[in-house]
Design an enzyme around this catalytic site. Structure first.
Site, PDB file in Angstrom:
ATOM      1  N   SER A   2       0.828  -1.195   0.000  1.00  0.00           N
ATOM      2  CA  SER A   2       0.000   0.000   0.000  1.00  0.00           C
ATOM      3  C   SER A   2       0.870   1.256   0.000  1.00  0.00           C
ATOM      4  CB  SER A   2      -0.970  -0.045   1.181  1.00  0.00           C
ATOM      5  OG  SER A   2      -2.010   0.873   0.997  1.00  0.00           O
TER       6      SER A   2
ATOM      7  N   HIS B  79      -1.364  -1.071  -4.988  1.00  0.00           N
ATOM      8  CA  HIS B  79      -2.775  -0.969  -5.356  1.00  0.00           C
ATOM      9  C   HIS B  79      -3.219   0.483  -5.301  1.00  0.00           C
ATOM     10  CE1 HIS B  79      -4.222  -1.620  -0.917  1.00  0.00           C
ATOM     11  NE2 HIS B  79      -3.286  -0.723  -1.023  1.00  0.00           N
TER      12      HIS B  79
END
Length: 104
Positions: free
Chosen positions: A11, A35
């Site tokens: 992340s 992501h």
């Protein structure tokens, strides 16, 4: 500035590694998870649309920064932000320019 992934970066931490201006490295068995930004938003339809537009703008800017730093196309970098999770081994991350070096 430099960044090293010992075992896992996901992340926001994965983006910090990928966009670090200095040397970026990963241990051979480390993993990088990339992501799109995620948000929890409450409010009116108008507020939700504004937040969605802000997220899309942020993703476009992030893709442009990733392309510049990694040498990959903006299109490929934007594809990393399509809502799915993308996991890279150290070797894959190096091949894609997300890190500069794989260390033992």
């Amino acid at each position: 500035t430099s960044a090293h992934v010992q075992t896992f970066a996901g992340s926001a931490s994965a983006m910090l590694v990928a966009l670090t201006p200095g040397e970026r490295s990963m241990s051979r068995n480390a993993t990088l998870l990339v992501h799109a930004s995620r948000n929890v938003v409450f409010g009116t339809a108008q507020e939700l649309r504004r937040r969605a537009e802000a997220l899309e703008k942020s993703e476009d800017e992030t893709a442009a920064r990733l392309a510049k730093r990694t040498g990959q196309s903006v299109r490929w970098c934007r594809s990393l932000l399509d809502g799915r999770d993308y996991t890279f081994t150290a070797a894959e991350a190096k091949r894609r320019g997300l890190v500069d070096e794989v260390v033992a």
